[in-house]
Design a protein around this motif. Structure first.
Motif, PDB file in Angstrom:
ATOM      1  N   TYR A  29       0.842  -1.201   0.000  1.00 29.26           N
ATOM      2  CA  TYR A  29       0.000   0.000   0.000  1.00 29.26           C
ATOM      3  C   TYR A  29       0.880   1.255   0.000  1.00 29.26           C
ATOM      4  O   TYR A  29       0.686   2.192  -0.790  1.00 29.26           O
ATOM      5  CB  TYR A  29      -0.900  -0.034   1.234  1.00 29.26           C
ATOM      6  CG  TYR A  29      -2.100   0.883   1.200  1.00 29.26           C
ATOM      7  CD1 TYR A  29      -2.330   1.775   0.154  1.00 29.26           C
ATOM      8  CD2 TYR A  29      -3.027   0.855   2.235  1.00 29.26           C
ATOM      9  CE1 TYR A  29      -3.436   2.606   0.134  1.00 29.26           C
ATOM     10  CE2 TYR A  29      -4.152   1.677   2.220  1.00 29.26           C
ATOM     11  CZ  TYR A  29      -4.339   2.551   1.169  1.00 29.26           C
ATOM     12  OH  TYR A  29      -5.441   3.371   1.157  1.00 29.26           O
ATOM     13  N   GLY A  30       1.879   1.257   0.892  1.00 28.38           N
ATOM     14  CA  GLY A  30       2.780   2.406   0.969  1.00 28.38           C
ATOM     15  C   GLY A  30       3.618   2.585  -0.281  1.00 28.38           C
ATOM     16  O   GLY A  30       3.842   3.713  -0.745  1.00 28.38           O
ATOM     17  N   THR A  36       2.920   6.361  -6.970  1.00 31.35           N
ATOM     18  CA  THR A  36       1.874   7.187  -7.580  1.00 31.35           C
ATOM     19  C   THR A  36       2.174   8.674  -7.437  1.00 31.35           C
ATOM     20  O   THR A  36       1.941   9.460  -8.366  1.00 31.35           O
ATOM     21  CB  THR A  36       0.507   6.881  -6.940  1.00 31.35           C
ATOM     22  OG1 THR A  36       0.228   5.486  -7.084  1.00 31.35           O
ATOM     23  CG2 THR A  36      -0.610   7.683  -7.604  1.00 31.35           C
ATOM     24  N   ILE A  37       2.735   9.060  -6.300  1.00 32.42           N
ATOM     25  CA  ILE A  37       2.852  10.491  -5.993  1.00 32.42           C
ATOM     26  C   ILE A  37       4.271  11.039  -6.149  1.00 32.42           C
ATOM     27  O   ILE A  37       4.464  12.130  -6.686  1.00 32.42           O
ATOM     28  CB  ILE A  37       2.350  10.740  -4.556  1.00 32.42           C
ATOM     29  CG1 ILE A  37       0.866  10.346  -4.458  1.00 32.42           C
ATOM     30  CG2 ILE A  37       2.539  12.194  -4.144  1.00 32.42           C
ATOM     31  CD1 ILE A  37       0.351  10.294  -3.046  1.00 32.42           C
ATOM     32  N   TYR A  38       5.275  10.279  -5.716  1.00 37.21           N
ATOM     33  CA  TYR A  38       6.596  10.858  -5.564  1.00 37.21           C
ATOM     34  C   TYR A  38       7.639  10.388  -6.585  1.00 37.21           C
ATOM     35  O   TYR A  38       8.499  11.156  -6.984  1.00 37.21           O
ATOM     36  CB  TYR A  38       7.139  10.574  -4.154  1.00 37.21           C
ATOM     37  CG  TYR A  38       6.277  11.149  -3.059  1.00 37.21           C
ATOM     38  CD1 TYR A  38       6.199  12.531  -2.855  1.00 37.21           C
ATOM     39  CD2 TYR A  38       5.540  10.320  -2.232  1.00 37.21           C
ATOM     40  CE1 TYR A  38       5.406  13.058  -1.848  1.00 37.21           C
ATOM     41  CE2 TYR A  38       4.741  10.842  -1.220  1.00 37.21           C
ATOM     42  CZ  TYR A  38       4.680  12.208  -1.037  1.00 37.21           C
ATOM     43  OH  TYR A  38       3.893  12.730  -0.048  1.00 37.21           O
ATOM     44  N   TRP A  44       7.313   1.644 -12.925  1.00 36.67           N
ATOM     45  CA  TRP A  44       6.898   1.141 -11.621  1.00 36.67           C
ATOM     46  C   TRP A  44       5.460   1.507 -11.286  1.00 36.67           C
ATOM     47  O   TRP A  44       4.748   0.723 -10.640  1.00 36.67           O
ATOM     48  CB  TRP A  44       7.844   1.643 -10.531  1.00 36.67           C
ATOM     49  CG  TRP A  44       9.170   0.953 -10.559  1.00 36.67           C
ATOM     50  CD1 TRP A  44      10.370   1.484 -10.916  1.00 36.67           C
ATOM     51  CD2 TRP A  44       9.415  -0.428 -10.260  1.00 36.67           C
ATOM     52  NE1 TRP A  44      11.353   0.533 -10.851  1.00 36.67           N
ATOM     53  CE2 TRP A  44      10.798  -0.655 -10.447  1.00 36.67           C
ATOM     54  CE3 TRP A  44       8.596  -1.477  -9.856  1.00 36.67           C
ATOM     55  CZ2 TRP A  44      11.371  -1.897 -10.232  1.00 36.67           C
ATOM     56  CZ3 TRP A  44       9.176  -2.728  -9.642  1.00 36.67           C
ATOM     57  CH2 TRP A  44      10.547  -2.933  -9.832  1.00 36.67           C
ATOM     58  N   LEU A  45       5.017   2.646 -11.713  1.00 32.58           N
ATOM     59  CA  LEU A  45       3.623   3.018 -11.471  1.00 32.58           C
ATOM     60  C   LEU A  45       2.687   2.104 -12.259  1.00 32.58           C
ATOM     61  O   LEU A  45       1.613   1.718 -11.769  1.00 32.58           O
ATOM     62  CB  LEU A  45       3.393   4.486 -11.849  1.00 32.58           C
ATOM     63  CG  LEU A  45       1.967   5.015 -11.620  1.00 32.58           C
ATOM     64  CD1 LEU A  45       1.526   4.777 -10.178  1.00 32.58           C
ATOM     65  CD2 LEU A  45       1.890   6.496 -11.949  1.00 32.58           C
ATOM     66  N   ALA A  46       3.079   1.747 -13.480  1.00 37.31           N
ATOM     67  CA  ALA A  46       2.265   0.829 -14.289  1.00 37.31           C
ATOM     68  C   ALA A  46       2.146  -0.537 -13.619  1.00 37.31           C
ATOM     69  O   ALA A  46       1.130  -1.218 -13.745  1.00 37.31           O
ATOM     70  CB  ALA A  46       2.874   0.685 -15.683  1.00 37.31           C
ATOM     71  N   ALA A 110      -0.223   5.471 -16.462  1.00 37.82           N
ATOM     72  CA  ALA A 110       0.794   5.956 -15.521  1.00 37.82           C
ATOM     73  C   ALA A 110       1.360   7.295 -15.976  1.00 37.82           C
ATOM     74  O   ALA A 110       1.593   8.203 -15.165  1.00 37.82           O
ATOM     75  CB  ALA A 110       1.918   4.925 -15.394  1.00 37.82           C
ATOM     76  N   ARG A 111       1.552   7.427 -17.264  1.00 42.31           N
ATOM     77  CA  ARG A 111       2.087   8.674 -17.816  1.00 42.31           C
ATOM     78  C   ARG A 111       1.120   9.840 -17.546  1.00 42.31           C
ATOM     79  O   ARG A 111       1.549  10.948 -17.197  1.00 42.31           O
ATOM     80  CB  ARG A 111       2.334   8.499 -19.315  1.00 42.31           C
ATOM     81  CG  ARG A 111       3.124   9.643 -19.960  1.00 42.31           C
ATOM     82  CD  ARG A 111       3.447   9.354 -21.404  1.00 42.31           C
ATOM     83  NE  ARG A 111       4.486   8.319 -21.541  1.00 42.31           N
ATOM     84  CZ  ARG A 111       4.251   7.072 -21.929  1.00 42.31           C
ATOM     85  NH1 ARG A 111       3.027   6.689 -22.241  1.00 42.31           N
ATOM     86  NH2 ARG A 111       5.240   6.203 -22.021  1.00 42.31           N
ATOM     87  N   LYS A 112      -0.166   9.593 -17.695  1.00 41.58           N
ATOM     88  CA  LYS A 112      -1.171  10.633 -17.449  1.00 41.58           C
ATOM     89  C   LYS A 112      -1.213  11.029 -15.977  1.00 41.58           C
ATOM     90  O   LYS A 112      -1.352  12.208 -15.645  1.00 41.58           O
ATOM     91  CB  LYS A 112      -2.547  10.134 -17.894  1.00 41.58           C
ATOM     92  CG  LYS A 112      -2.706   9.982 -19.404  1.00 41.58           C
ATOM     93  CD  LYS A 112      -4.090   9.447 -19.745  1.00 41.58           C
ATOM     94  CE  LYS A 112      -4.249   9.289 -21.254  1.00 41.58           C
ATOM     95  NZ  LYS A 112      -5.579   8.731 -21.608  1.00 41.58           N
ATOM     96  N   ILE A 113      -1.090  10.032 -15.094  1.00 36.74           N
ATOM     97  CA  ILE A 113      -1.121  10.317 -13.652  1.00 36.74           C
ATOM     98  C   ILE A 113       0.081  11.166 -13.245  1.00 36.74           C
ATOM     99  O   ILE A 113      -0.042  12.128 -12.475  1.00 36.74           O
ATOM    100  CB  ILE A 113      -1.158   9.007 -12.841  1.00 36.74           C
ATOM    101  CG1 ILE A 113      -2.480   8.272 -13.085  1.00 36.74           C
ATOM    102  CG2 ILE A 113      -0.981   9.289 -11.347  1.00 36.74           C
ATOM    103  CD1 ILE A 113      -2.533   6.882 -12.474  1.00 36.74           C
ATOM    104  N   ILE A 114       1.255  10.809 -13.757  1.00 33.06           N
ATOM    105  CA  ILE A 114       2.465  11.561 -13.429  1.00 33.06           C
ATOM    106  C   ILE A 114       2.379  12.992 -13.964  1.00 33.06           C
ATOM    107  O   ILE A 114       2.812  13.949 -13.309  1.00 33.06           O
ATOM    108  CB  ILE A 114       3.702  10.842 -13.994  1.00 33.06           C
ATOM    109  CG1 ILE A 114       3.928   9.530 -13.226  1.00 33.06           C
ATOM    110  CG2 ILE A 114       4.945  11.723 -13.902  1.00 33.06           C
ATOM    111  CD1 ILE A 114       5.019   8.648 -13.798  1.00 33.06           C
ATOM    112  N   ALA A 115       1.788  13.144 -15.146  1.00 36.20           N
ATOM    113  CA  ALA A 115       1.649  14.480 -15.732  1.00 36.20           C
ATOM    114  C   ALA A 115       0.646  15.335 -14.967  1.00 36.20           C
ATOM    115  O   ALA A 115       0.830  16.548 -14.821  1.00 36.20           O
ATOM    116  CB  ALA A 115       1.220  14.367 -17.200  1.00 36.20           C
ATOM    117  N   ASN A 116      -0.412  14.708 -14.442  1.00 39.07           N
ATOM    118  CA  ASN A 116      -1.445  15.458 -13.731  1.00 39.07           C
ATOM    119  C   ASN A 116      -2.083  14.552 -12.683  1.00 39.07           C
ATOM    120  O   ASN A 116      -2.963  13.731 -12.990  1.00 39.07           O
ATOM    121  CB  ASN A 116      -2.506  15.973 -14.709  1.00 39.07           C
ATOM    122  CG  ASN A 116      -3.584  16.786 -14.004  1.00 39.07           C
ATOM    123  OD1 ASN A 116      -3.419  17.190 -12.854  1.00 39.07           O
ATOM    124  ND2 ASN A 116      -4.687  17.020 -14.687  1.00 39.07           N
TER     125      ASN A 116
END
Length: 397
Positions: A29-30, A36-38, A44-46, A110-116
């Motif tokens: 979870y952590g 996702t955030i940092y 790795w996010l994918a 993942a690319r979209k999440i990192i961008a926004n």
């Protein structure tokens, strides 16, 4: 550390399996939160995004099983306990289409999440419900379980005066650990609930900025929870509750009656000294002691704590507790001393004239010559051959 916790305790106290599984899932979870955030890594996010979310719905059941079984001194699950896995199963089924998506598709998400980061509530990977519902379920489910665990601890605290077990040092230490564990989890869950609510009301990126101090508090709570195990490892024995032995191989007797045994076993008797007569499991330790004196099961190379558990029908965690706190000696060391003691008797009786030292080592329960020599050297500070020579000199003198 979670895997070590599981590996080292899986055969002694199975309840620690639930605790280690809880720590493993919390770690995932952590890590998902971190990627996702940092971390800003598309790869790795994918991998972490959505894939492990069914496990996160099992954090509550795992900690509930651990707390309940520890307080009740039981192991295993009831049939009704499997109902706790239903939410995670439903969530897993809802994610099956996402699991079969191509990795390039997941990298694009993942690319979209990192961008926004603010598009997180709009990304839906479960076919049963929205992302917002999925984010909300995890901490809310966990909060329900942790509140019920605290309720069980409160009930145990109220009833502590009615049982002798609750007055022992082990009971107090384990109860305090369970309280620290659950209060620490409560802090973590509160953090994620507040974060989820603020992330829904506000933009997730803005919510994260205002929540940073609470993240630090949660990190300290997690640190306290995990490192308590390093400083107080004996809490993993749980709260042993003595029960009547169900048709044991050796009927338990009072310690004074054991003292009346014949002179032949005096040396073993010294090795099997007991302490803490006021301990609630003292009579269980007496039964184990007499079992070792009468049956000499340690002469079997396969002898283990599990053997004692099967023969005397005593839970493994009770046996481990008895060796740690009443015999005050590790099981492996005591088994070694008993085997070497038996071999010494055979050597003193001059049996080496008829059989080899290797044969004696096998008769004493050692699986190999090297193990026998190493154990003999450790206990007597001499080799078997040197012991025979010294014994012969003493006899001639």
């Amino acid at each position: 550390m979670s895997f070590l916790l599981w590996y080292n305790n899986r055969n002694i106290n199975r309840n620690t399996i639930y605790l280690s599984l809880f720590f493993i899932v919390v770690s995932i979870y952590g890590m998902t939160h971190f990627f996702t955030i940092y971390h800003q890594s598309i790869f790795w996010l994918a991998i972490f995004y959505s894939h492990f979310t069914p496990l996160m719905l099992l954090m509550g059941p795992f900690i509930y099983f651990y707390v309940r079984n520890t307080l009740e001194d039981r192991q295993g699950l009831k049939k009704i306990d499997y109902l706790h896995f239903i939410p995670a199963t439903i969530h897993f089924i809802g994610l099956i289409p996402y699991y079969f998506k191509s990795f390039s598709h997941k990298e694009e998400i993942a690319r979209k999440i990192i961008a926004n980061l603010d598009i997180l509530p709009q990304i839906n990977s479960n076919m049963f419900y929205s992302a917002v519902v999925g984010y909300s379920m995890r901490p809310l489910f966990m909060m329900c379980y942790i509140l019920y665990c605290l309720y069980m601890l409160w009930g145990h605290y109220r009833n502590r005066k009615n049982t002798n077990t609750s007055k022992t040092k082990q009971s107090f230490l384990t109860y305090r650990w369970l309280l620290i564990l659950n209060l620490s989890i409560l802090l973590l869950v509160t953090n994620f609930i507040v974060l989820t609510i603020k992330g829904i009301i506000e933009d997730p990126s803005d919510a994260l900025l205002t929540m940073y101090p609470l993240h630090i508090i949660s990190a300290l709570a997690y640190f306290t929870m995990v490192f308590s195990l390093l400083f107080f490892p004996n809490i993993l024995y749980g709260i042993p509750i003595p029960t009547k032995l169900n048709e044991p191989v050796v009927k338990p007797v009072k310690e004074k009656e054991i003292e009346k045994k014949v002179e032949l076993v005096r040396e073993k008797q010294d090795l099997l000294k007991l302490y803490n007569e006021d301990d609630s499991l003292y009579e269980v330790a007496v039964a184990i002691k007499q079992y070792l004196l009468d049956k000499e099961p340690y002469l079997d190379p396969e002898f283990s704590q599990f053997t004692i558990s099967v023969d005397l029908k005593i839970p493994l965690n009770h046996i481990s507790y008895c060796f740690a706190y009443i015999f005050k000696k590790k099981f492996n060391l005591l088994r070694m001393e008993l085997r070497v003691n038996y071999a010494m008797k055979l050597l003193k009786q001059g049996l080496t004239e008829n059989i080899t030292i290797d044969a004696i080592s096998q008769e004493a329960g050692f699986s190999s010559r090297s193990n026998f020599y190493a154990a003999f050297k450790k206990i007597t500070n001499s080799t078997p051959s040197e012991f025979v020579v010294d014994s012969s000199k003493n006899l001639t003198c």
